[in-house]
Write an enzyme that holds these catalytic residues in place. Structure first.
Site, mmCIF file in Angstrom:
data_model
loop_
_atom_site.group_PDB
_atom_site.id
_atom_site.type_symbol
_atom_site.label_atom_id
_atom_site.label_comp_id
_atom_site.label_asym_id
_atom_site.label_seq_id
_atom_site.Cartn_x
_atom_site.Cartn_y
_atom_site.Cartn_z
ATOM 1 N N HIS A 101 38.074 41.765 53.371
ATOM 2 C CA HIS A 101 37.526 43.012 52.842
ATOM 3 C C HIS A 101 36.268 43.492 53.582
ATOM 4 C CE1 HIS A 101 40.590 42.817 49.906
ATOM 5 N NE2 HIS A 101 39.976 42.125 48.974
ATOM 6 N N HIS A 129 39.606 48.844 45.406
ATOM 7 C CA HIS A 129 39.894 47.556 44.775
ATOM 8 C C HIS A 129 39.691 47.596 43.261
ATOM 9 C CE1 HIS A 129 40.449 43.298 44.448
ATOM 10 N NE2 HIS A 129 40.491 43.132 45.750
ATOM 11 N N GLU A 142 46.348 47.545 45.800
ATOM 12 C CA GLU A 142 45.591 48.081 46.934
ATOM 13 C C GLU A 142 46.532 48.653 47.977
ATOM 14 O OE1 GLU A 142 42.971 44.515 47.878
ATOM 15 O OE2 GLU A 142 44.031 43.961 46.064
HETATM 16 C C1 BGC Z 1 42.752 39.480 47.764
HETATM 17 C C2 BGC Z 1 42.512 38.266 46.908
HETATM 18 C C3 BGC Z 1 41.074 38.245 46.507
HETATM 19 C C4 BGC Z 1 40.786 39.536 45.789
HETATM 20 C C5 BGC Z 1 39.348 39.786 45.467
HETATM 21 C C6 BGC Z 1 42.475 40.674 46.935
HETATM 22 O O1 BGC Z 1 42.682 41.824 47.677
HETATM 23 O O2 BGC Z 1 44.039 39.513 48.293
HETATM 24 O O3 BGC Z 1 42.867 37.084 47.573
HETATM 25 O O4 BGC Z 1 40.772 37.143 45.719
HETATM 26 O O5 BGC Z 1 41.124 40.617 46.572
HETATM 27 O O6 BGC Z 1 38.557 38.863 45.232
#
Ligand code: BGC
Length: 385
Positions: free
Chosen positions: A138, A212, A350
């Site tokens: 991210h 998110h 997402e």
């Molecule tokens: C990821 C997860 C992660 C989460 C946020 C998602 O987009 O794929 O593995 O734990 O975001 O923490």
């Protein structure tokens, strides 16, 4: 009572012209009734003031922070017209800064993982911060969800929204190029929430922006999403290794727990032996949307909470969808309404290009070059049944 009606009453009580309290940064007389409003939300350690903006349309009420472009609250009606906040979050800024697992965050420069935080573009190798085991997740340790954004409100016909802008300097979090980013959050007259992302660069780079938000259509803090039903228009997904990095295979969902082509309760196959339990404690994978890349948003999924009747349909221009079933929520975080969030109390959906695309030449490209504009759009359409 809706926001503008409350504001009118408050203004009346204060002996002011009603319209003056409804607007921010625009002439009071010109402001339509549904013009976005802002108030102070908190102050960062360096003294920066953070605002919370409210945008309304149809039955929907969206609240966004100038910190991280975070979706702080998202209220939509059930079949009886009762509003619930369907987005996980915190009631204070300090928790967003210190603890947030990307609640509502605007994710960039790269949504999801890049293996070993490394990629090569035009012969140059770039190293990103590793913040998820051996990988970069991210956008790195200080991604876009942890940055301040300039926010400009607007109305257009019956729609209202916010334009968030930010310039990400060349080399920020290891990524090449000065990236000028513009994200538009719109709440339409019928209550849909649309996100339009745009970015330009002055050097070749990679970009993969997403949102998110953790959804629970029964209301944040109300319990598990396992009884929500999900229809996901994808015949394939991208299997992962132990670090949740795609192996490169586009596997068929048919006959596996990953098959959501017909709506089914999320919990139905969650515990059925399958790849979702091997490394991710549940679903945390990228689905390859049947619609492919498109210039206008096409159908990706339908999420339904049968008891409340709330339905969210998502449409996107993107080719992929990360469906994360809230596996790592472990009851240590206390949310907006004071309830602890346990495993599976929300899901993130997402829209994106595939994880680790810069290291998979066969995946749709995430490369952005000077002179071209990155543009993607995602629509969340709310209704009841
Ligand atoms: C990821 C997860 C992660 C989460 C946020 C998602 O987009 O794929 O593995 O734990 O975001 O923490």
């Amino acid at each position: 009572m809706n926001t503008s009606r409350r504001a009118v009453l408050a203004a009346g009580a204060a002996g002011l012209a009603a319209t003056t309290t409804l607007t921010t940064g625009a002439p009071a007389q010109a402001a339509p009734r549904h013009y976005p409003s802002k108030r102070h939300f908190g102050t960062l350690a360096d003294g920066t003031a953070v605002d919370v903006w409210t945008v309304t349309g149809g039955g929907t009420r969206l609240q966004i922070l100038s910190y991280g472009g975070v979706v702080h609250r998202l209220e939509v009606p059930d079949r009886n017209g009762h509003l619930a906040n369907i987005a996980l979050g915190f009631d204070n800024l300090a928790d967003y800064v210190a603890k947030s697992p990307y609640f509502g965050g605007l994710i960039g420069r790269y949504g999801n993982r890049i293996a070993a935080g490394r990629f090569t573009l035009d012969g140059h190798t770039y190293q990103l911060p590793l913040n998820d085991g051996a990988n970069s997740l991210h956008g790195g340790t200080q991604g876009f969800d942890k940055r301040m954004w300039q926010v400009e409100p607007f109305t257009r016909g019956g729609d209202a929204g916010l334009v968030l802008t930010r310039v990400s300097p060349d080399g920020e979090m290891g990524y090449p190029g000065t990236l000028k980013v513009r994200v538009t959050y719109t709440v339409t007259a019928r209550g849909d929430w649309r996100i339009d992302y745009a970015a330009t660069t002055d050097r070749p780079t990679v970009v993969n922006l997403t949102s998110h938000t953790y959804f629970n259509l029964a209301g944040e803090g109300s319990g598990s999403i396992e009884s929500h039903t999900l229809e996901l228009a994808a015949a394939r997904y991208t299997p992962v290794d132990a670090g949740l990095i795609p192996t490169g295979e586009l596997a068929r969902v048919a006959g596996t727990p990953f098959d959501f082509r017909r709506a089914k309760p999320i919990g139905r196959d969650l515990r059925r032996g399958g790849e979702q339990l091997v490394y991710a404690k549940g679903y945390d994978h990228n689905w390859v949307l049947d619609k492919g890349i498109s210039t206008t948003p096409g159908h990706a999924l339908t999420l339904t909470d049968p008891p409340s009747g709330r339905v969210m349909r998502m449409y996107t221009t993107e080719p992929g969808l990360q469906f994360y079933s809230g596996n790592f929520l472990d009851s240590t975080l206390v949310g907006t309404a004071g309830h602890a969030y346990r495993q599976g109390d929300a899901l993130a959906l997402e829209t994106q290009h595939f994880p680790d695309s810069p290291n998979h030449p066969a995946f749709p490209s995430t490369v952005l070059r000077p002179g071209t504009t990155y543009r993607t759009s995602t629509v969340h359409s709310f209704s009841t049944r």
